[in-house]
Design an enzyme around this catalytic site. Sequence first.
Site, PDB file in Angstrom:
ATOM      1  N   ASP A  18    -121.180  11.085 -50.555  1.00 21.16           N
ATOM      2  CA  ASP A  18    -121.680  10.587 -51.830  1.00 21.16           C
ATOM      3  C   ASP A  18    -120.994  11.303 -52.992  1.00 21.16           C
ATOM      4  O   ASP A  18    -121.650  11.750 -53.929  1.00 21.16           O
ATOM      5  CB  ASP A  18    -123.207  10.733 -51.888  1.00 21.16           C
ATOM      6  CG  ASP A  18    -123.838   9.801 -52.913  1.00 21.16           C
ATOM      7  OD1 ASP A  18    -123.131   8.887 -53.392  1.00 21.16           O
ATOM      8  OD2 ASP A  18    -125.022   9.994 -53.247  1.00 21.16           O
ATOM      9  N   GLY A  45    -132.865  16.019 -64.743  1.00 20.09           N
ATOM     10  CA  GLY A  45    -132.074  14.986 -64.086  1.00 20.09           C
ATOM     11  C   GLY A  45    -132.865  14.311 -62.985  1.00 20.09           C
ATOM     12  O   GLY A  45    -133.810  14.887 -62.444  1.00 20.09           O
ATOM     13  N   GLY A 103    -132.124  12.387 -59.417  1.00 23.33           N
ATOM     14  CA  GLY A 103    -131.084  12.056 -58.445  1.00 23.33           C
ATOM     15  C   GLY A 103    -131.541  10.947 -57.531  1.00 23.33           C
ATOM     16  O   GLY A 103    -132.600  10.351 -57.738  1.00 23.33           O
ATOM     17  N   GLY A 104    -130.744  10.655 -56.529  1.00 24.80           N
ATOM     18  CA  GLY A 104    -131.019   9.578 -55.601  1.00 24.80           C
ATOM     19  C   GLY A 104    -132.365   9.748 -54.928  1.00 24.80           C
ATOM     20  O   GLY A 104    -133.126   8.805 -54.786  1.00 24.80           O
ATOM     21  N   VAL A 113    -134.825  16.670 -60.681  1.00 23.35           N
ATOM     22  CA  VAL A 113    -134.397  18.058 -60.819  1.00 23.35           C
ATOM     23  C   VAL A 113    -135.046  18.689 -62.049  1.00 23.35           C
ATOM     24  O   VAL A 113    -135.058  18.097 -63.132  1.00 23.35           O
ATOM     25  CB  VAL A 113    -132.859  18.139 -60.924  1.00 23.35           C
ATOM     26  CG1 VAL A 113    -132.406  19.590 -60.963  1.00 23.35           C
ATOM     27  CG2 VAL A 113    -132.215  17.420 -59.752  1.00 23.35           C
TER      28      VAL A 113
END
Length: 647
Positions: free
Chosen positions: A476, A357, A359-360, A364
């Site tokens: 968030d 993944g 993310g911002g 990951v």
Amino acid sequence: MSLLLALELLLSLLALPRLSSTSNSTHPSLDRQAEALLQWKSSLSSWSFDFLDSWTNRSSPCNWSGVACSNAMPPGSGRGHPALVVWEIWLPDCGLVGRLDRLHFADLPHLVYLNLGHNSLSGPIPSSIGAVADLTHLDLSNNGLNGSIPTSLGNCTKLRTLALASNQITGLLPPEIGYCRSLLSLLASDNLLTGQIPQELGYLSNLNELDLSRNSLSGTIPVILYKLNYLFRVNLSYNSLGGKVPSFTGSWIDLDHNKDLCDDSYGLTPCDTPNIDMEHKSRKHSRMVLLAFFAPFSFACLSIASITVVCWRKKCVKSKSKRKSGDVLSIWNFDGKIAFEDILTATENFDEKYCIGVGGYGTVFRVELESGAVFAVKLLHSMEEFSAEETFHAEIEVLTKIRHRCIVKLYGFCSHSQCKFLVYDLIERGSLSSILHEQELAKELNWTNRITIVTDIAQALAYLHHDCDDPIVHRDIKSSNILLNLDYKAYVSDFGMARKLKHGCSSWSTIFAGTCGYIAPELSSTMVLTEKCDVYSFGVVALEVVMGKHPGDLLLPFFCRTEQPGKFNDILDRRIAAPSTIHEEKDAILVALVAFACLQVNPKSRPTMQQVYQALTNRNRPAFMPRPLHEISLQDLHDYCGTIKNI
Ligand SMILES: *[C@@H]1O[C@H](CO)[C@@H](O)[C@H](O)[C@H]1NC(C)=O
Ligand SMILES: *[C@@H]1O[C@H](CO)[C@@H](O)[C@H](O)[C@H]1NC(C)=O
Ligand SMILES: *[C@@H]1O[C@H](CO)[C@@H](O)[C@H](O)[C@H]1NC(C)=O
Ligand SMILES: *[C@@H]1O[C@H](CO)[C@@H](O)[C@H](O)[C@H]1NC(C)=O
Ligand SMILES: *[C@@H]1O[C@H](CO)[C@@H](O)[C@H](O)[C@H]1NC(C)=O
Ligand SMILES: *[C@@H]1O[C@H](CO)[C@@H](O)[C@H](O)[C@H]1NC(C)=O
């Protein structure tokens, strides 16, 4: 002179005997543990409401409020049957009035979590606390405890959080604290501690946070603290410290209001004269002579050591392509250490194929060690920007403090100038958003699962907003930050944007945070941050769970105050069968009502997360709308959503 001190400590490190915490007495029965707690209850002079009413000898302590049990093996060989033991006592802010030393810790040897903060407990911390060898979290802050910190605390070698702030604790900070090698947070501000800061704090190599502000500590700050690589927050303000300040690794250092600290940085006056450490003056003359004799030698040693550190830090950048031996960059977890190198090996230097993944502010990776242990590691994107550094610290700060079954667990982190990453529990199914996007995966999310997911998120947010010392706003909340495990239990993750609010206050948000489509309207217009911003985002996610996709245009009528056209039936996720039983119908309507309540434009009209959680879990609730699902219009949900607050 301070270099010599460091050398001295290094030498004494080798000489110190080790405490052994093995004990071979059989552990007290559950009855004995219950009795110890009941005895303590009877010594208390009051507590708020009916909180301790469940504490009676008619039921097992495992069923008492604020108490939790776990299975433990008998001590010693590890043979025999596991037995139930009390492992958690969680009674913060429960209006307890009485003495702490009446609690007989020797009878509760399996406690792991003890939180009695924000009560009115008095008397000293009993030295029997040393009998609780597995204690990892001890919070006694904001009470009226006096006496000194017992040296037996050194037996609690698994301690990770020690919070003693705002009491009337006197005496020295015992050097034995150095045995608590797992300590992450040492918080003892606002007490009456005197004497010097012990050198032994130098052993606490995992320490993140040291707050000894508002005490009467004197002498110098141990130079050895410069070695604590993970120490990112130090507050020694309001003491009587003097001398040269070590070069701390962290970025949040507060040394205000001390006697005569000096340094070229931290806004202090430079140390112009060669500084003779006060603690040294008092030592024996012969020792001074001896040290002076070794001075040239030790200087050489330490120079080599510091050059090594500098070179090594440079290599850290390169280490992505080249393996580096040694585990200088080691991180903690529950059962010992995982080395930095192990993570590099397991991910083949963070190869894309292990990426699960993006993310911002980080990528990951899935990490599976040879031992079979599996983790998720978030490698931060370029750390050049200040904001990235800030998100990194925010996440560590929040996640090391909180503990909740619906919040993802942080196991450790690596913090070096060029490579920073965080190590978490791996939540197998990935994010809610990715599951809702996949036709096949979404089909498996039945109504029961969906209701549970929304309830889990509500529980986590209620905890963050209402059960922490200062409310924490996540800022968030969105479906890609909700992770699901194999049982479809939801975990809130990604705390890089999280902020603490002072009790009951709002805060001006300096950077614009959040994700389009989930941001509360008032935040983009006024930049005023309150818990209600999370409540709004939660509403979007809850509706997304019901609809199977982001609500999009459905949010417009809230802003424009126009009629909400359409039927509730028409927005339900078509990929799964419509709610069939009366329970499923009731639950689906409830989640939609809660979502509508949370999406109201006026933040004051939105319910709190506590109200939301209560509404979702109150099994005896009346039906909100005694009507079959297919007759309900979206406008009905709009009109009735105010009733959520009155549950
Ligand atoms: C501790 O264990 C040893 C041998 O395992 C035994 O001889 C001794 O009696 C035990 N002590 C206590 C206090 O149970
Ligand atoms: C429970 O406690 C009450 C008083 O606190 C006592 O009278 C009673 O004997 C106890 N019962 C048991 C089973 O220990
Ligand atoms: C604890 O409570 C549960 C349900 O409330 C009950 O089934 C169980 O028997 C209780 N356990 C004890 C030891 O009292
Ligand atoms: C600590 O507090 C207790 C109870 O308030 C009091 O009786 C005791 O004298 C105090 N001890 C010290 C050393 O101040
Ligand atoms: C702490 O550990 C030492 C050494 O094992 C032991 O003698 C002592 O009794 C322990 N202290 C407490 C309070 O249990
Ligand atoms: C340090 O502690 C003092 C007093 O406890 C507090 O006023 C101050 O805000 C703290 N500084 C930081 C940077 O947290």
